[in-house]
Design an enzyme around this catalytic site. Structure first.
Site, PDB file in Angstrom:
ATOM      1  N   HIS A  56      39.101  38.344  39.258  1.00 34.05           N
ATOM      2  CA  HIS A  56      38.908  39.446  38.808  1.00 34.05           C
ATOM      3  C   HIS A  56      38.680  40.244  39.924  1.00 34.05           C
ATOM      4  O   HIS A  56      37.520  40.462  40.765  1.00 34.05           O
ATOM      5  CB  HIS A  56      38.026  39.665  37.721  1.00 34.05           C
ATOM      6  CG  HIS A  56      36.146  39.699  38.000  1.00 34.05           C
ATOM      7  ND1 HIS A  56      36.266  37.680  37.870  1.00 34.05           N
ATOM      8  CD2 HIS A  56      35.250  40.181  37.441  1.00 34.05           C
ATOM      9  CE1 HIS A  56      34.859  37.985  38.512  1.00 34.05           C
ATOM     10  NE2 HIS A  56      34.335  38.871  37.523  1.00 34.05           N
ATOM     11  N   HIS A  58      35.687  42.060  40.518  1.00 34.94           N
ATOM     12  CA  HIS A  58      34.021  42.659  40.956  1.00 34.94           C
ATOM     13  C   HIS A  58      33.689  42.097  42.928  1.00 34.94           C
ATOM     14  O   HIS A  58      34.504  41.425  42.769  1.00 34.94           O
ATOM     15  CB  HIS A  58      33.483  41.699  39.948  1.00 34.94           C
ATOM     16  CG  HIS A  58      33.040  42.547  38.869  1.00 34.94           C
ATOM     17  ND1 HIS A  58      32.690  42.085  37.129  1.00 34.94           N
ATOM     18  CD2 HIS A  58      32.969  44.044  38.180  1.00 34.94           C
ATOM     19  CE1 HIS A  58      32.570  42.666  36.060  1.00 34.94           C
ATOM     20  NE2 HIS A  58      33.163  43.297  37.033  1.00 34.94           N
ATOM     21  N   ASP A  60      31.599  40.623  43.766  1.00 34.14           N
ATOM     22  CA  ASP A  60      30.473  39.438  44.357  1.00 34.14           C
ATOM     23  C   ASP A  60      31.777  38.416  44.237  1.00 34.14           C
ATOM     24  O   ASP A  60      32.001  37.380  44.510  1.00 34.14           O
ATOM     25  CB  ASP A  60      29.456  39.191  43.746  1.00 34.14           C
ATOM     26  CG  ASP A  60      29.912  39.265  41.718  1.00 34.14           C
ATOM     27  OD1 ASP A  60      31.004  40.046  41.677  1.00 34.14           O
ATOM     28  OD2 ASP A  60      29.391  38.153  41.092  1.00 34.14           O
ATOM     29  N   HIS A  61      33.104  39.004  43.992  1.00 40.07           N
ATOM     30  CA  HIS A  61      34.657  37.832  43.631  1.00 40.07           C
ATOM     31  C   HIS A  61      35.318  38.147  44.561  1.00 40.07           C
ATOM     32  O   HIS A  61      36.514  37.213  44.613  1.00 40.07           O
ATOM     33  CB  HIS A  61      34.975  37.870  42.665  1.00 40.07           C
ATOM     34  CG  HIS A  61      34.321  37.046  41.192  1.00 40.07           C
ATOM     35  ND1 HIS A  61      33.773  35.943  40.610  1.00 40.07           N
ATOM     36  CD2 HIS A  61      32.749  37.793  41.041  1.00 40.07           C
ATOM     37  CE1 HIS A  61      33.147  35.697  39.692  1.00 40.07           C
ATOM     38  NE2 HIS A  61      32.077  36.777  40.054  1.00 40.07           N
ATOM     39  N   HIS A 114      34.639  40.232  30.644  1.00 38.15           N
ATOM     40  CA  HIS A 114      33.880  40.389  31.365  1.00 38.15           C
ATOM     41  C   HIS A 114      34.425  41.764  31.577  1.00 38.15           C
ATOM     42  O   HIS A 114      33.815  42.767  31.786  1.00 38.15           O
ATOM     43  CB  HIS A 114      34.003  39.256  31.741  1.00 38.15           C
ATOM     44  CG  HIS A 114      33.279  39.768  33.438  1.00 38.15           C
ATOM     45  ND1 HIS A 114      31.304  39.649  32.954  1.00 38.15           N
ATOM     46  CD2 HIS A 114      33.254  40.181  34.617  1.00 38.15           C
ATOM     47  CE1 HIS A 114      30.829  39.518  34.221  1.00 38.15           C
ATOM     48  NE2 HIS A 114      32.402  40.225  35.572  1.00 38.15           N
ATOM     49  N   ASP A 131      34.228  34.603  35.860  1.00 39.29           N
ATOM     50  CA  ASP A 131      33.208  34.942  35.442  1.00 39.29           C
ATOM     51  C   ASP A 131      33.532  35.053  33.739  1.00 39.29           C
ATOM     52  O   ASP A 131      33.276  35.592  33.294  1.00 39.29           O
ATOM     53  CB  ASP A 131      32.243  36.171  35.484  1.00 39.29           C
ATOM     54  CG  ASP A 131      32.100  36.641  36.653  1.00 39.29           C
ATOM     55  OD1 ASP A 131      31.931  35.199  37.828  1.00 39.29           O
ATOM     56  OD2 ASP A 131      31.446  38.064  37.330  1.00 39.29           O
ATOM     57  N   HIS A 169      29.511  31.366  38.942  1.00 41.25           N
ATOM     58  CA  HIS A 169      28.616  31.532  38.876  1.00 41.25           C
ATOM     59  C   HIS A 169      27.449  30.295  39.218  1.00 41.25           C
ATOM     60  O   HIS A 169      27.959  29.343  37.764  1.00 41.25           O
ATOM     61  CB  HIS A 169      27.675  32.229  38.504  1.00 41.25           C
ATOM     62  CG  HIS A 169      28.209  34.345  39.041  1.00 41.25           C
ATOM     63  ND1 HIS A 169      27.493  34.663  40.042  1.00 41.25           N
ATOM     64  CD2 HIS A 169      29.112  34.917  38.541  1.00 41.25           C
ATOM     65  CE1 HIS A 169      27.871  36.019  39.841  1.00 41.25           C
ATOM     66  NE2 HIS A 169      29.176  36.157  39.424  1.00 41.25           N
TER      67      HIS A 169
HETATM   68 FE    FE Z   1      30.517  37.644  39.177  1.00 38.66          FE
HETATM   69 ZN    ZN Z   2      32.193  39.640  37.202  1.00 37.54          ZN
END
Ligand code: FE
Ligand code: ZN
Length: 240
Positions: A56, A58, A60-61, A114, A131, A169
């Site tokens: 996805h 985001h 942080d990915h 998410h 996530d 995570h």
């Molecule tokens: Fe994340």
């Molecule tokens: Zn995410």
């Protein structure tokens, strides 16, 4: 073992996942939230990097993607439906499409909730679920509805019990604290609380777990209806 899988801790509590097909030497990384630790793992393993798989959009990915493409020339794979919000894709896939890493056949699962456009990569050995599903928890509903997440979790729950759960995570301990408020008498969950704490105390990841294990300990995967999922997700959102 048909595929070698290693978690790569990134940022504060993210995992990217390193995969290698031993038969062909093909390699992939899932959800590189930063490039540094991923590049270090690739250099240590002495391999290249063929593919970057994205669940996805985001940061942080995906924030490690550009630097890894520059250094290793990897090709980027993600959801066609979310191409606008992802780094430039070399291969845009839709739910139901297949993706093959060497001799490992994988299927793209629709995994909304998410985010919309979130996908999961389901191989025989392991599922990379970003996530959507965590150990003892699930992702926050930032874009989708409880019904979206219920469907996404049902698709993951339908995978074989032994499928490794490789998520985005290390949220396991805080998820367990909440899960115990939902199912205080769940013996498997109470045991997981002890084991997961011991793993973290030793500086080790609690992941991957398996689909069969999550079916025992994860109240979100165990929810019987959209309404039940919605209720526990809302309770988790305000849980401290
Ligand atoms: Fe994340
Ligand atoms: Zn995410």
């Amino acid at each position: 073992m048909t595929i070698t899988i290693k978690p790569i801790p990134c940022l504060t509590d993210n995992y990217a996942w390193w995969l290698r097909d031993p038969a062909t030497g093909q390699t992939a990384v899932v959800d590189p939230g930063e490039a540094g630790p991923v590049a270090a793992m690739i250099r240590a393993e002495g391999t290249g990097l063929d593919w970057i798989l994205l669940t996805h959009h985001h940061g942080d990915h995906i924030d490690g993607v550009a630097a890894l493409v520059t250094e290793f020339g990897a090709k980027v794979v993600g959801a066609s439906a979310d191409a606008r919000r992802l780094p430039p894709l070399d291969l845009a896939l839709a739910p139901g499409d297949s993706f093959t890493l060497g001799q490992n056949f994988g299927t793209v699962l629709d995994s909304p909730g998410h985010t919309l456009g979130h996908i999961a990569f389901a191989f025989r050995a392991a599922v990379f679920c970003g996530d959507t599903l965590f150990s003892a928890g699930c992702g926050r509903l930032l874009e989708g509805t409880p019904a979206d997440m219920f469907g996404a979790l049902a698709a993951l729950a339908a995978l074989p019990d032994e499928t490794l759960v490789c998520c985005g995570h290390e949220y396991t301990l805080s998820n367990i604290r909440f899960a115990l408020t939902v199912e205080p008498d769940n013996a498997a969950l109470r045991e997981w609380a002890k084991q997961a704490q011991a793993l973290r105390d030793a500086g080790l990841p609690t992941l991957p777990t398996t689909i069969g294990f999550e079916r025992q300990v994860n109240p979100f995967l165990r929810a019987k209806s959209v309404a039940e999922l919605a209720r526990i997700r809302a309770a988790k959102d305000v849980f401290r």
